[in-house]
Design a protein around this motif. Sequence first.
Motif, mmCIF file in Angstrom:
data_model
loop_
_atom_site.group_PDB
_atom_site.id
_atom_site.type_symbol
_atom_site.label_atom_id
_atom_site.label_comp_id
_atom_site.label_asym_id
_atom_site.label_seq_id
_atom_site.Cartn_x
_atom_site.Cartn_y
_atom_site.Cartn_z
ATOM 1 N N LEU A 144 0.822 -1.197 0.000
ATOM 2 C CA LEU A 144 0.000 0.000 0.000
ATOM 3 C C LEU A 144 0.863 1.257 0.000
ATOM 4 O O LEU A 144 0.577 2.230 -0.711
ATOM 5 C CB LEU A 144 -0.941 -0.003 1.204
ATOM 6 N N GLY A 145 1.944 1.236 0.785
ATOM 7 C CA GLY A 145 2.868 2.364 0.779
ATOM 8 C C GLY A 145 3.564 2.517 -0.565
ATOM 9 O O GLY A 145 3.707 3.627 -1.093
ATOM 10 N N GLU A 146 4.006 1.410 -1.126
ATOM 11 C CA GLU A 146 4.682 1.430 -2.427
ATOM 12 C C GLU A 146 3.774 1.993 -3.513
ATOM 13 O O GLU A 146 4.244 2.702 -4.422
ATOM 14 C CB GLU A 146 5.106 0.006 -2.788
ATOM 15 N N PHE A 147 2.479 1.704 -3.436
ATOM 16 C CA PHE A 147 1.547 2.126 -4.472
ATOM 17 C C PHE A 147 0.960 3.511 -4.228
ATOM 18 O O PHE A 147 0.106 3.963 -4.990
ATOM 19 C CB PHE A 147 0.422 1.101 -4.617
ATOM 20 N N GLY A 148 1.393 4.177 -3.166
ATOM 21 C CA GLY A 148 1.043 5.577 -2.977
ATOM 22 C C GLY A 148 -0.182 5.866 -2.162
ATOM 23 O O GLY A 148 -0.747 6.966 -2.266
ATOM 24 N N ALA A 149 -0.632 4.925 -1.329
ATOM 25 C CA ALA A 149 -1.767 5.220 -0.448
ATOM 26 C C ALA A 149 -1.437 6.422 0.426
ATOM 27 O O ALA A 149 -0.327 6.545 0.955
ATOM 28 C CB ALA A 149 -2.102 4.009 0.410
ATOM 29 N N ASP A 150 -2.411 7.320 0.573
ATOM 30 C CA ASP A 150 -2.188 8.525 1.365
ATOM 31 C C ASP A 150 -2.090 8.223 2.850
ATOM 32 O O ASP A 150 -1.287 8.829 3.567
ATOM 33 C CB ASP A 150 -3.323 9.519 1.123
ATOM 34 N N THR A 151 -2.927 7.309 3.315
ATOM 35 C CA THR A 151 -2.872 6.898 4.712
ATOM 36 C C THR A 151 -3.005 5.388 4.778
ATOM 37 O O THR A 151 -3.689 4.772 3.960
ATOM 38 C CB THR A 151 -3.997 7.533 5.556
ATOM 39 N N ILE A 152 -2.335 4.808 5.766
ATOM 40 C CA ILE A 152 -2.446 3.370 6.034
ATOM 41 C C ILE A 152 -2.819 3.233 7.503
ATOM 42 O O ILE A 152 -2.061 3.666 8.384
ATOM 43 C CB ILE A 152 -1.134 2.630 5.726
ATOM 44 N N LEU A 153 -3.991 2.689 7.741
ATOM 45 C CA LEU A 153 -4.509 2.570 9.101
ATOM 46 C C LEU A 153 -4.461 1.119 9.543
ATOM 47 O O LEU A 153 -4.813 0.214 8.786
ATOM 48 C CB LEU A 153 -5.952 3.070 9.171
ATOM 49 N N LEU A 154 -4.025 0.886 10.769
ATOM 50 C CA LEU A 154 -4.047 -0.452 11.358
ATOM 51 C C LEU A 154 -5.029 -0.449 12.518
ATOM 52 O O LEU A 154 -4.855 0.283 13.494
ATOM 53 C CB LEU A 154 -2.651 -0.860 11.839
ATOM 54 N N HIS A 155 -6.059 -1.240 12.385
ATOM 55 C CA HIS A 155 -7.072 -1.357 13.425
ATOM 56 C C HIS A 155 -6.850 -2.672 14.166
ATOM 57 O O HIS A 155 -6.876 -3.744 13.561
ATOM 58 C CB HIS A 155 -8.467 -1.334 12.796
ATOM 59 N N GLU A 156 -6.602 -2.592 15.468
ATOM 60 C CA GLU A 156 -6.359 -3.774 16.286
ATOM 61 C C GLU A 156 -7.534 -3.992 17.231
ATOM 62 O O GLU A 156 -8.054 -3.039 17.816
ATOM 63 C CB GLU A 156 -5.072 -3.610 17.104
ATOM 64 N N ALA A 157 -7.928 -5.244 17.369
ATOM 65 C CA ALA A 157 -9.048 -5.555 18.253
ATOM 66 C C ALA A 157 -8.905 -6.976 18.776
ATOM 67 O O ALA A 157 -8.554 -7.884 18.009
ATOM 68 C CB ALA A 157 -10.375 -5.401 17.524
ATOM 69 N N PRO A 158 -9.182 -7.208 20.051
ATOM 70 C CA PRO A 158 -9.147 -8.578 20.583
ATOM 71 C C PRO A 158 -10.352 -9.368 20.086
ATOM 72 O O PRO A 158 -11.472 -8.861 20.032
ATOM 73 C CB PRO A 158 -9.201 -8.363 22.092
ATOM 74 N N VAL A 159 -10.117 -10.614 19.710
ATOM 75 C CA VAL A 159 -11.204 -11.497 19.283
ATOM 76 C C VAL A 159 -11.004 -12.868 19.923
ATOM 77 O O VAL A 159 -9.881 -13.260 20.261
ATOM 78 C CB VAL A 159 -11.261 -11.646 17.751
ATOM 79 N N THR A 160 -12.096 -13.574 20.082
ATOM 80 C CA THR A 160 -12.068 -14.927 20.634
ATOM 81 C C THR A 160 -12.810 -15.844 19.675
ATOM 82 O O THR A 160 -13.967 -15.588 19.340
ATOM 83 C CB THR A 160 -12.724 -14.980 22.024
ATOM 84 N N THR A 161 -12.162 -16.900 19.224
ATOM 85 C CA THR A 161 -12.791 -17.830 18.293
ATOM 86 C C THR A 161 -13.764 -18.733 19.036
ATOM 87 O O THR A 161 -13.800 -18.772 20.278
ATOM 88 C CB THR A 161 -11.738 -18.694 17.584
ATOM 89 N N TYR A 162 -14.521 -19.501 18.291
ATOM 90 C CA TYR A 162 -15.502 -20.398 18.916
ATOM 91 C C TYR A 162 -14.822 -21.502 19.721
ATOM 92 O O TYR A 162 -15.455 -22.148 20.554
ATOM 93 C CB TYR A 162 -16.443 -20.984 17.867
ATOM 94 N N LEU A 163 -13.503 -21.707 19.514
ATOM 95 C CA LEU A 163 -12.733 -22.671 20.305
ATOM 96 C C LEU A 163 -12.100 -22.023 21.527
ATOM 97 O O LEU A 163 -11.274 -22.640 22.204
ATOM 98 C CB LEU A 163 -11.652 -23.311 19.428
ATOM 99 N N ASN A 164 -12.476 -20.769 21.780
ATOM 100 C CA ASN A 164 -11.966 -19.989 22.921
ATOM 101 C C ASN A 164 -10.485 -19.667 22.801
ATOM 102 O O ASN A 164 -9.804 -19.470 23.814
ATOM 103 C CB ASN A 164 -12.255 -20.697 24.250
ATOM 104 N N ASP A 165 -9.986 -19.594 21.572
ATOM 105 C CA ASP A 165 -8.628 -19.099 21.342
ATOM 106 C C ASP A 165 -8.679 -17.589 21.201
ATOM 107 O O ASP A 165 -9.514 -17.047 20.464
ATOM 108 C CB ASP A 165 -8.039 -19.709 20.065
ATOM 109 N N ASN A 166 -7.782 -16.911 21.904
ATOM 110 C CA ASN A 166 -7.758 -15.448 21.895
ATOM 111 C C ASN A 166 -6.670 -14.940 20.953
ATOM 112 O O ASN A 166 -5.519 -15.384 21.011
ATOM 113 C CB ASN A 166 -7.501 -14.918 23.305
ATOM 114 N N PHE A 167 -7.038 -14.006 20.093
ATOM 115 C CA PHE A 167 -6.107 -13.400 19.153
ATOM 116 C C PHE A 167 -6.355 -11.904 19.099
ATOM 117 O O PHE A 167 -7.394 -11.408 19.549
ATOM 118 C CB PHE A 167 -6.302 -13.974 17.734
#
Length: 332
Positions: free
Chosen positions: A80-103
């Motif tokens: 995205l940076g190489e191709f000239g995107a004006d902004t690059i946003l990283l959205h982080e959020a905790p999630v839990t899968t149906y197997l109760n694994d946390n990522f």
Amino acid sequence: MANSKLLMIRLICTFTIIALLTSCGGQKTNGSDSDTTMQPVMTANADSLYRYVADQVGFGPRTPGSAGHEACRQYIAGKLGEFGADTILLHEAPVTTYLNDNFTAYNIMGQFNPGARKRLLLVAHYDTRPWATEDHDEGMRNKPIPGANDGGSGVAVLLETARNIGKNRPDSLGIDLLFVDVEDSGQSETWGAAEETWCLGTQQWVKDMPYDDFNRPEFGILVDMVGGKDAKFHREFFSQQDAKPYLDKVWAIADASGYADRFPNDIGGAAMDDHVYINRAGIPCINIIENAHPSTDSFNPTWHTMGDNLGAIDRKTMKMVTQVILNTVYSL
């Protein structure tokens, strides 16, 4: 994304596009009296698309928490940076899968013309399924899939779109390219009671969308499993139900681009996919996805199997889908 016999609502009917979009410049659809094909402003490159998929597969499975996943995340942001995107946003959020694994889900957005009020949202997931749950070999079902088509192809289409936009920006249109995470770790049995186990990154992203009433995208396009050999893209059921005017718009552009045979107007299956949650959040969003393959009446036969590798990828299919996206961008 989830799929089920219960979801495969096969309404065998054909829709006629009554009038072409004024944004198509008044051109006739393919097969009409003039047979004039839309002339593209920018042209997708099949070799570039294949290379993006090969790069992703080369990282190994991009399952949440894995080294391949982190490498892919950095790769997308770098492109995205190489191709000239004006902004690059990283959205982080905790999630839990149906197997109760946390990522932590890492959703990545590249924005072109972030100040423009008129916006288009393009979406693909980049994670891959941790288990080949549909593989014919039971001994392979606990292995993570390569994800060339399911994951890799959608990312490739968005990156090739970004490369072209970076070379010739639309002046008055803002484009947001969203790469969502932890889409494919859902429960494949008893889907009706388990739909919330899918698209975990998108479910979190819609809670924190970087929009207000003035810059919310007019509509969105999700691309998922768009690299299958000779794939045809029937109208996905939820797209037809929740975002029909925009489905009509994109299918008319596909027709005017010369791809009417690959974008049939028949309704295919319903996919519990990222667009469902984006629609629920108030942004009309369609899904370009192979959902009525003749051998499965559903997704591509490599879906959630170890056969989802580079050998299953069709450069021409990805180029076609990317061209429809580019023609849509430059017609708005």
